[in-house]
Design a protein around this motif. Structure first.
Motif, PDB file in Angstrom:
ATOM      1  N   THR A   4       0.848  -1.259   0.033  1.00  0.00           N
ATOM      2  CA  THR A   4      -0.012  -0.067  -0.036  1.00  0.00           C
ATOM      3  C   THR A   4       0.726   1.355  -0.020  1.00  0.00           C
ATOM      4  O   THR A   4       1.953   1.087   0.198  1.00  0.00           O
ATOM      5  CB  THR A   4      -1.029  -0.058   1.314  1.00  0.00           C
ATOM      6  OG1 THR A   4      -0.132   0.296   2.575  1.00  0.00           O
ATOM      7  CG2 THR A   4      -1.746  -1.198   1.650  1.00  0.00           C
ATOM      8  N   GLY A  28       1.742   5.451   1.678  1.00  0.00           N
ATOM      9  CA  GLY A  28       1.881   5.738   3.040  1.00  0.00           C
ATOM     10  C   GLY A  28       3.244   6.161   3.085  1.00  0.00           C
ATOM     11  O   GLY A  28       4.259   5.538   2.474  1.00  0.00           O
ATOM     12  N   GLY A  35       0.328  -0.288   5.453  1.00  0.00           N
ATOM     13  CA  GLY A  35       0.403   0.624   6.516  1.00  0.00           C
ATOM     14  C   GLY A  35      -1.113   0.657   7.200  1.00  0.00           C
ATOM     15  O   GLY A  35      -2.024   0.240   6.777  1.00  0.00           O
ATOM     16  N   GLY A  45      -3.436   3.557   9.566  1.00  0.00           N
ATOM     17  CA  GLY A  45      -3.802   4.849   9.860  1.00  0.00           C
ATOM     18  C   GLY A  45      -5.054   4.893  10.823  1.00  0.00           C
ATOM     19  O   GLY A  45      -5.772   3.937  10.948  1.00  0.00           O
ATOM     20  N   GLU A  69      -7.746   2.702   9.881  1.00  0.00           N
ATOM     21  CA  GLU A  69      -7.971   2.376   8.498  1.00  0.00           C
ATOM     22  C   GLU A  69      -6.538   1.560   8.056  1.00  0.00           C
ATOM     23  O   GLU A  69      -5.694   1.949   8.331  1.00  0.00           O
ATOM     24  CB  GLU A  69      -7.843   3.819   7.667  1.00  0.00           C
ATOM     25  CG  GLU A  69      -8.564   3.624   6.380  1.00  0.00           C
ATOM     26  CD  GLU A  69      -7.219   3.218   5.418  1.00  0.00           C
ATOM     27  OE1 GLU A  69      -7.652   2.716   4.173  1.00  0.00           O
ATOM     28  OE2 GLU A  69      -6.078   3.247   5.567  1.00  0.00           O
ATOM     29  N   ALA A  70      -6.978   0.663   7.352  1.00  0.00           N
ATOM     30  CA  ALA A  70      -5.843  -0.024   6.465  1.00  0.00           C
ATOM     31  C   ALA A  70      -6.598  -0.738   5.167  1.00  0.00           C
ATOM     32  O   ALA A  70      -7.539  -1.130   5.284  1.00  0.00           O
ATOM     33  CB  ALA A  70      -5.500  -1.241   7.468  1.00  0.00           C
ATOM     34  N   LEU A  71      -5.740  -0.684   4.309  1.00  0.00           N
ATOM     35  CA  LEU A  71      -5.956  -1.239   2.973  1.00  0.00           C
ATOM     36  C   LEU A  71      -7.473  -0.783   2.279  1.00  0.00           C
ATOM     37  O   LEU A  71      -8.126  -1.610   1.463  1.00  0.00           O
ATOM     38  CB  LEU A  71      -6.211  -2.741   3.007  1.00  0.00           C
ATOM     39  CG  LEU A  71      -4.929  -3.514   3.452  1.00  0.00           C
ATOM     40  CD1 LEU A  71      -5.012  -4.578   4.389  1.00  0.00           C
ATOM     41  CD2 LEU A  71      -4.099  -3.798   2.318  1.00  0.00           C
TER      42      LEU A  71
HETATM   43  O1  F6P Z   1      -3.035   5.567   2.067  1.00  0.00           O
HETATM   44  C1  F6P Z   1      -2.260   4.202   2.149  1.00  0.00           C
HETATM   45  C2  F6P Z   1      -2.173   4.050   3.778  1.00  0.00           C
HETATM   46  O2  F6P Z   1      -1.416   2.881   3.674  1.00  0.00           O
HETATM   47  C3  F6P Z   1      -3.376   3.602   4.611  1.00  0.00           C
HETATM   48  O3  F6P Z   1      -4.054   2.608   4.370  1.00  0.00           O
HETATM   49  C4  F6P Z   1      -3.037   3.980   5.793  1.00  0.00           C
HETATM   50  O4  F6P Z   1      -4.071   4.387   6.758  1.00  0.00           O
HETATM   51  C5  F6P Z   1      -1.878   5.104   5.606  1.00  0.00           C
HETATM   52  O5  F6P Z   1      -1.557   5.004   4.226  1.00  0.00           O
HETATM   53  C6  F6P Z   1      -0.859   5.267   6.703  1.00  0.00           C
HETATM   54  O6  F6P Z   1       0.059   6.366   6.160  1.00  0.00           O
HETATM   55  P1  F6P Z   1       1.238   6.821   6.796  1.00  0.00           P
HETATM   56  O7  F6P Z   1       2.009   5.684   7.181  1.00  0.00           O
HETATM   57  O8  F6P Z   1       1.872   7.924   6.223  1.00  0.00           O
HETATM   58  O9  F6P Z   1       0.972   7.166   8.275  1.00  0.00           O
END
Ligand code: F6P
Length: 259
Positions: free
Chosen positions: A67, A69, A159, A161, A188-190
Motif C-alpha cells: 500500500t 503511505g 500501512g 492509519g 484504516e488499512a487497505l
Molecule cells: O493510504 C495508504 C495507507 O497505507 C493507508 O491505508 C494507511 O492508513 C496510511 O497509508 C498510513 O500512512 P502513513 O504511513 O503515512 O501514516
C-alpha cells in the motif's frame, strides 16, 4: 547492526515483542527503539527493520503487494540493492492517485522493484472512485492484469492509519465521516475502516485486494508506529489481517496499556 541489537536487548524490547505478540494474538512483532512522532528518523529505522524482515521471507519469484503511505515508503527506501535481477514482481494494492506522488503505492512499488531486481505493475486508479466506476474499470485489460497479479501475491506490506485522520486526508464526504464516527471507526488499512473490535465499519469502493483475498496471502506484514496510532494498530490486529507487525517503542508501550 551489533549496536542496534545491543540497544534492543538493553531496552528489553525482546520481552515487549513477545508480550505484544501474545496479547495481540499474531505471529510476530518487531519493535524498533524510539517513537516516530518524536523523531522522524525513527520512521527510517522502522522501514529498515521491516526491510530486514522482508529479506528473510522473499523468494526469487515472490509477488509482493504493498500500500501507499509514508511508512511503507521507508520500507522500500530501507531495502538495500538485494538482487540485480530476479523474477520478483511488485504490485500496488491500492490505486491511491490523488495523494502525494511520493507516498503512492505505485511509486513505492517501483522503488522496491528496482531494489529487488524485479519488475513492477501500476494501478492507475483514483482512490475516491464510486462502485460503478470500479466495476467497469476492473474489466479493463491493464487493470485486470494487475488485479489478477495482486490476488497471487505471497507477501503484502501495508500501512495502518487512524480512521479520522485518513478520512480527512482522503476528503471523504461529511456523511461518511459522520457514519465512521458514529460507528466508532478507529483504524484504516487497505481501504477498510475498522472499529475497536476489528469489525469492518466501512469499505472504500475502490478496493482491488479484498479481505477475502488476504486469506490466501502467505505473509501479511503491517508497518506502523507512533504513540497516536496505538489504538488503530490494535483494531487492525483484531480484524485478523495482521501476521507480522513492525512497530516502534512509542506505539508498543501504548498498545500494552490497551490490550
Ligand atoms: O493510504 C495508504 C495507507 O497505507 C493507508 O491505508 C494507511 O492508513 C496510511 O497509508 C498510513 O500512512 P502513513 O504511513 O503515512 O501514516
Amino acid at each position: 547492526e551489533n549496536l542496534k541489537d545491543f540497544i534492543h536487548e538493553l531496552k528489553g524490547l525482546n520481552n515487549i515483542e513477545s508480550l505484544l505478540k501474545d496479547k495481540l494474538g499474531i505471529e510476530k512483532v518487531i519493535v524498533v527503539p524510539g517513537d516516530i512522532e518524536q523523531d522522524p528518523m525513527i520512521k527510517k529505522e522502522l522501514g529498515k527493520s521491516a526491510a530486514n524482515y522482508l529479506k528473510t521471507i522473499i523468494n526469487y519469484d515472490s509477488i509482493i503487494a504493498l500500500t501507499g503511505g509514508s511508512t511503507v515508503l521507508e520500507v522500500a527506501n530501507g531495502m538495500p540493492q538485494l538482487y540485480s535481477q530476479s523474477n520478483i514482481v511488485v504490485v500496488p494494492a491500492r490505486g491511491g492517485l490523488g495523494r502525494e506522488v511520493e507516498k503512492q503505492a505505485n511509486t513505492i512499488a517501483s522503488i522496491l522493484a528496482k531494489k529487488l531486481g524485479g519488475t513492477y505493475k501500476m494501478l492507475h486508479v483514483p482512490d475516491n472512485l464510486g462502485k460503478e466506476a470500479v466495476k467497469s474499470l476492473i474489466k479493463e485489460p491493464d487493470i485486470k492484469d494487475v488485479v489478477e497479479t495482486l490476488k497471487k501475491a505471497d507477501i503484502l506490506i501495508f500501512g495502518i492509519g487512524r480512521a479520522d485522520i485518513m478520512a480527512e486526508r482522503r476528503n471523504l464526504p461529511q456523511d461518511i465521516r459522520d457514519f465512521l464516527e458514529g460507528n466508532n471507526a478507529t483504524a484504516e488499512a487497505l481501504g477498510y475502516y475498522f472499529d475497536r473490535e476489528g469489525k469492518v465499519v466501512y469499505a472504500t469502493p475502490s478496493i482491488f485486494l479484498t479481505l477475502e483475498d488476504l486469506k490466501f496471502v502467505k505473509n501479511l506484514i503491517a508497518v506502523s508506529g507512533g504513540k497516536g496510532k496505538a489504538e488503530a494498530i490494535v483494531s487492525t490486529c483484531r480484524s485478523g489481517n495482521v501476521q507480522v507487525l513492525v512497530t516502534d517503542e512509542g506505539a508498543a508501550f501504548e498498545i500494552l496499556k490497551i490490550v
